[in-house]
Design a protein around this motif. Structure first.
Motif, PDB file in Angstrom:
ATOM      1  N   ALA A 138       0.830  -1.209   0.000  1.00 24.58           N
ATOM      2  CA  ALA A 138       0.000   0.000   0.000  1.00 24.58           C
ATOM      3  C   ALA A 138       0.864   1.259   0.000  1.00 24.58           C
ATOM      4  O   ALA A 138       0.575   2.229  -0.708  1.00 24.58           O
ATOM      5  CB  ALA A 138      -0.936  -0.012   1.205  1.00 24.58           C
ATOM      6  N   VAL A 139       1.939   1.251   0.793  1.00 23.61           N
ATOM      7  CA  VAL A 139       2.818   2.422   0.857  1.00 23.61           C
ATOM      8  C   VAL A 139       3.452   2.690  -0.504  1.00 23.61           C
ATOM      9  O   VAL A 139       3.483   3.826  -1.000  1.00 23.61           O
ATOM     10  CB  VAL A 139       3.904   2.227   1.935  1.00 23.61           C
ATOM     11  CG1 VAL A 139       4.996   3.286   1.799  1.00 23.61           C
ATOM     12  CG2 VAL A 139       3.289   2.300   3.321  1.00 23.61           C
ATOM     13  N   MET A 140       3.980   1.629  -1.131  1.00 20.39           N
ATOM     14  CA  MET A 140       4.647   1.807  -2.425  1.00 20.39           C
ATOM     15  C   MET A 140       3.671   2.299  -3.488  1.00 20.39           C
ATOM     16  O   MET A 140       3.963   3.232  -4.241  1.00 20.39           O
ATOM     17  CB  MET A 140       5.281   0.484  -2.879  1.00 20.39           C
ATOM     18  CG  MET A 140       6.583   0.183  -2.184  1.00 20.39           C
ATOM     19  SD  MET A 140       7.802   1.488  -2.492  1.00 20.39           S
ATOM     20  CE  MET A 140       8.839   1.326  -1.059  1.00 20.39           C
ATOM     21  N   PHE A 179       2.631   5.990  -3.446  1.00 21.30           N
ATOM     22  CA  PHE A 179       3.565   7.010  -3.922  1.00 21.30           C
ATOM     23  C   PHE A 179       3.035   7.621  -5.225  1.00 21.30           C
ATOM     24  O   PHE A 179       3.374   8.763  -5.556  1.00 21.30           O
ATOM     25  CB  PHE A 179       4.962   6.418  -4.136  1.00 21.30           C
ATOM     26  CG  PHE A 179       5.891   6.654  -2.975  1.00 21.30           C
ATOM     27  CD1 PHE A 179       6.796   7.708  -2.989  1.00 21.30           C
ATOM     28  CD2 PHE A 179       5.837   5.840  -1.860  1.00 21.30           C
ATOM     29  CE1 PHE A 179       7.641   7.948  -1.919  1.00 21.30           C
ATOM     30  CE2 PHE A 179       6.675   6.064  -0.776  1.00 21.30           C
ATOM     31  CZ  PHE A 179       7.581   7.122  -0.803  1.00 21.30           C
ATOM     32  N   GLY A 180       2.197   6.862  -5.957  1.00 18.74           N
ATOM     33  CA  GLY A 180       1.519   7.432  -7.117  1.00 18.74           C
ATOM     34  C   GLY A 180       0.593   8.560  -6.700  1.00 18.74           C
ATOM     35  O   GLY A 180       0.509   9.603  -7.362  1.00 18.74           O
ATOM     36  N   GLY A 181      -0.127   8.384  -5.583  1.00 20.08           N
ATOM     37  CA  GLY A 181      -0.974   9.442  -5.049  1.00 20.08           C
ATOM     38  C   GLY A 181      -0.162  10.620  -4.547  1.00 20.08           C
ATOM     39  O   GLY A 181      -0.553  11.784  -4.713  1.00 20.08           O
ATOM     40  N   LEU A 182       0.984  10.321  -3.921  1.00 25.93           N
ATOM     41  CA  LEU A 182       1.865  11.393  -3.434  1.00 25.93           C
ATOM     42  C   LEU A 182       2.351  12.252  -4.606  1.00 25.93           C
ATOM     43  O   LEU A 182       2.360  13.495  -4.522  1.00 25.93           O
ATOM     44  CB  LEU A 182       3.060  10.791  -2.698  1.00 25.93           C
ATOM     45  CG  LEU A 182       4.023  11.784  -2.047  1.00 25.93           C
ATOM     46  CD1 LEU A 182       3.418  12.346  -0.767  1.00 25.93           C
ATOM     47  CD2 LEU A 182       5.361  11.127  -1.735  1.00 25.93           C
ATOM     48  N   VAL A 212      -7.726   1.691   0.579  1.00 31.34           N
ATOM     49  CA  VAL A 212      -7.924   2.527  -0.605  1.00 31.34           C
ATOM     50  C   VAL A 212      -7.926   4.004  -0.230  1.00 31.34           C
ATOM     51  O   VAL A 212      -7.420   4.854  -0.968  1.00 31.34           O
ATOM     52  CB  VAL A 212      -9.230   2.137  -1.329  1.00 31.34           C
ATOM     53  CG1 VAL A 212      -9.519   3.097  -2.479  1.00 31.34           C
ATOM     54  CG2 VAL A 212      -9.139   0.705  -1.858  1.00 31.34           C
ATOM     55  N   SER A 213      -8.475   4.338   0.950  1.00 29.09           N
ATOM     56  CA  SER A 213      -8.535   5.735   1.384  1.00 29.09           C
ATOM     57  C   SER A 213      -7.150   6.317   1.638  1.00 29.09           C
ATOM     58  O   SER A 213      -6.983   7.545   1.648  1.00 29.09           O
ATOM     59  CB  SER A 213      -9.381   5.860   2.660  1.00 29.09           C
ATOM     60  OG  SER A 213     -10.717   5.490   2.415  1.00 29.09           O
ATOM     61  N   ARG A 214      -6.154   5.453   1.832  1.00 32.84           N
ATOM     62  CA  ARG A 214      -4.789   5.961   2.025  1.00 32.84           C
ATOM     63  C   ARG A 214      -4.306   6.732   0.797  1.00 32.84           C
ATOM     64  O   ARG A 214      -3.479   7.638   0.914  1.00 32.84           O
ATOM     65  CB  ARG A 214      -3.825   4.807   2.316  1.00 32.84           C
ATOM     66  CG  ARG A 214      -4.089   4.096   3.632  1.00 32.84           C
ATOM     67  CD  ARG A 214      -3.069   2.990   3.860  1.00 32.84           C
ATOM     68  NE  ARG A 214      -3.484   2.096   4.945  1.00 32.84           N
ATOM     69  CZ  ARG A 214      -2.785   1.074   5.376  1.00 32.84           C
ATOM     70  NH1 ARG A 214      -1.612   0.794   4.818  1.00 32.84           N
ATOM     71  NH2 ARG A 214      -3.224   0.301   6.350  1.00 32.84           N
ATOM     72  N   ASN A 215      -4.820   6.371  -0.371  1.00 29.85           N
ATOM     73  CA  ASN A 215      -4.397   7.087  -1.573  1.00 29.85           C
ATOM     74  C   ASN A 215      -4.887   8.524  -1.544  1.00 29.85           C
ATOM     75  O   ASN A 215      -4.161   9.450  -1.912  1.00 29.85           O
ATOM     76  CB  ASN A 215      -4.919   6.372  -2.824  1.00 29.85           C
ATOM     77  CG  ASN A 215      -4.285   6.890  -4.097  1.00 29.85           C
ATOM     78  OD1 ASN A 215      -3.067   6.955  -4.216  1.00 29.85           O
ATOM     79  ND2 ASN A 215      -5.108   7.286  -5.052  1.00 29.85           N
ATOM     80  N   GLU A 216      -6.147   8.746  -1.099  1.00 24.28           N
ATOM     81  CA  GLU A 216      -6.670  10.111  -0.983  1.00 24.28           C
ATOM     82  C   GLU A 216      -5.836  10.908   0.010  1.00 24.28           C
ATOM     83  O   GLU A 216      -5.532  12.086  -0.202  1.00 24.28           O
ATOM     84  CB  GLU A 216      -8.132  10.069  -0.542  1.00 24.28           C
ATOM     85  CG  GLU A 216      -9.087   9.507  -1.571  1.00 24.28           C
ATOM     86  CD  GLU A 216      -9.176  10.370  -2.807  1.00 24.28           C
ATOM     87  OE1 GLU A 216      -9.283  11.606  -2.675  1.00 24.28           O
ATOM     88  OE2 GLU A 216      -9.113   9.824  -3.922  1.00 24.28           O
ATOM     89  N   LEU A 217      -5.469  10.244   1.116  1.00 27.01           N
ATOM     90  CA  LEU A 217      -4.657  10.916   2.133  1.00 27.01           C
ATOM     91  C   LEU A 217      -3.283  11.275   1.571  1.00 27.01           C
ATOM     92  O   LEU A 217      -2.737  12.354   1.854  1.00 27.01           O
ATOM     93  CB  LEU A 217      -4.517  10.019   3.367  1.00 27.01           C
ATOM     94  CG  LEU A 217      -3.775  10.606   4.567  1.00 27.01           C
ATOM     95  CD1 LEU A 217      -4.454  11.874   5.065  1.00 27.01           C
ATOM     96  CD2 LEU A 217      -3.688   9.576   5.691  1.00 27.01           C
TER      97      LEU A 217
END
Length: 477
Positions: free
Chosen positions: A31-33, A36-39, A155-160
């Motif tokens: 999930a973290v890796m 990084f696309g969301g970041l 999935v919500s981690r991407n929004e964050l």
């Protein structure tokens, strides 16, 4: 099955609980890796907020050209979002994210080294393709790798990560701008930072597994089981394979609806109208004008350039904090109630910004501080309610049979509205000053009317129940 019949995809398989096991650590790393696309999504859309005033000085561009720098990225994002889903269906989620990492790298490096304004626009378009592709591919990858019990939070981690990327851009811009602000190339330093997470995303995803759902859909069941064994216990992996096989088989049997079906069904057309309205009104709040041009707005309010760079970081802090609050409350209140509260709050905030900006003279010492407080209130209300709610409701209201087509059209409309608002915002501010926010307030009144008269409540209902209810209520509309 008739075109109007509700479609159910329930699978009556009892899965062993996920439990606390070492495999959860591996899932967390995946999930973290991926996020990084969301970041990168957040950083590349937010970095202009701070870099733009330096770029304006360097290239000698007009307000309309300022808008173009954001506009071309968002047009690229619309294209990338429309194509990203199909590409990931063909070559795999993981492979597509790796390609997107290369695009992020090329785009960020090209923007930082751009010798001319036109070359800058060209590389911003490349960045936009990566941003749009990431906006649709990363959430799907996370949803398909995560166990269903934890899918929402993962999935919500991407929004964050998106809002965290914007916050990171604001903070780095503030540091670089205050330290090297006299250097004419300072904006290049701000943009080049985005190369680093692109490298992490590329090499990190090389070590991550492919989506087990995608592997099964392409007949690679042995590989899918090996992936599940990396992120589940053995018992859970075997049981989940049976579930995924059943779902894949049902999807093969399902005759997915197309545009002809959508146009022929009044209730489906009505839902598309509601989804498009939600997407457009979310962007017409002007939230991304603050995410892209917040530093310029604070300078217009009366702060110096360095002070505006520093205080703009508060916009990022407010976005992250509001998103965390939203994740905690979004399932505790009715969707319509939160939407009405959100649009009421943002409309009031816009009115306050407009009245303070136009009513107090520019030399008034309180003016910049009051404007900043009103802007922060707007961002907090928006990011804590309307922002995440619209994405959630778009996923809830569309029937499964048409969901892929309808979400694709809605996301394209969202990006297009975002692009148009971002293009016209700088010249509007140049012409109307803070009167621009009174225009946003007027649109906010229209949004309230739309929600009150057209948007259904979706909380506490299964997707199948919603589908049956919508068909009954809107079938003659």
């Amino acid at each position: 099955m008739s075109h109007g019949a509700p479609i159910t995809h329930a699978v009556d398989l009892q899965l062993p609980p996920v439990g606390a096991c070492p495999h959860n650590r591996r899932l967390g790393l995946v999930a973290v890796m991926a996020t990084f696309g969301g970041l990168l999504f957040g950083y590349d859309t937010g970095v202009l907020n701070g870099a733009l005033s330096f770029m304006t000085d360097y290239f000698g561009i007009t307000p309309t050209q300022e808008g173009l720098i954001t506009f071309v990225l968002l047009i690229g994002a619309g294209i990338g979002a429309l194509a990203g889903g199909r590409i990931s269906d063909r070559i795999g989620r993981r492979q597509n994210i790796i390609i997107l990492a290369v695009l992020f790298f090329i785009g960020a490096l090209g923007c930082a080294l751009a010798p001319t304004f036109l070359s800058l626009l060209a590389f911003r378009l490349v960045l936009g393709l990566a941003v749009g592709g990431a906006s649709v591919t990363v959430p799907v990858y996370l949803a398909e790798v995560a166990p269903f019990e934890n899918r929402g939070s993962i999935v919500s981690r991407n929004e964050l990560m998106i809002v965290s990327g914007q916050f990171l851009a604001f903070a780095i811009n503030a540091v670089i701008g205050n330290v090297w602000g006299e250097n004419e190339n300072v904006w290049r330093y701000m943009l080049i930072i985005a190369v680093l997470p692109a490298v992490v995303l590329f090499f990190g995803m090389l070590r991550m597994p492919e989506s087990p759902r995608w592997l099964i859909a392409h007949g690679r069941e042995d590989e899918a089981l090996e992936v599940l064994r990396q992120v589940r216990s053995e018992e859970r992996a075997q049981a989940e394979m049976a579930e995924v096989r059943a779902l894949a088989e049902m999807e093969k049997q399902e005759q997915l609806g197309g545009w002809a079906d959508i146009k022929s069904l009044p209730w489906v057309r009505r839902l598309l109208f509601i989804g498009l309205g939600l997407a457009a009104y979310q962007q017409l709040t002007g939230i991304n004008s603050m995410m892209y041009y917040g530093t310029q707005v604070l300078e217009e309010a009366g702060f110096s350039r360095n002070a505006a760079l520093s205080f703009n970081v508060l916009n990022g802090v407010m976005s992250v904090g509001a998103m965390l609050v939203a994740l905690a409350i979004i399932n505790r209140f009715n969707r319509r109630t939160l939407l009405i509260f959100g649009f009421t709050g943002t409309t009031i905030a816009h009115l306050l910004v407009g009245f303070v900006g136009l009513g107090l003279p520019e030399g008034n010492a309180l003016r910049p501080w009051l404007l900043m407080l009103c802007i922060l209130a707007f961002i907090g209300i928006m990011q804590g309610t309307i922002g995440p709610l619209v994405w959630l409701m778009i996923a809830e209201i569309y029937p499964l049979k048409f969901r892929g087509v309808m979400i694709g059209v809605t996301v394209l409309a969202l990006w297009t509205t975002n692009a148009i608002v971002s293009l016209v915002f700088p010249p509007l501010v140049a012409a109307l000053g803070f009167g621009t926010f009174l225009l946003f307030a007027f649109v906010g009144f229209l949004a309230l009317l739309f929600v009150a008269t057209s948007v259904p409540e979706t909380r506490g209902k299964t997707l199948e129940d919603l589908e049956a209810e919508f068909e009954a209520n809107y079938n003659t509309v």
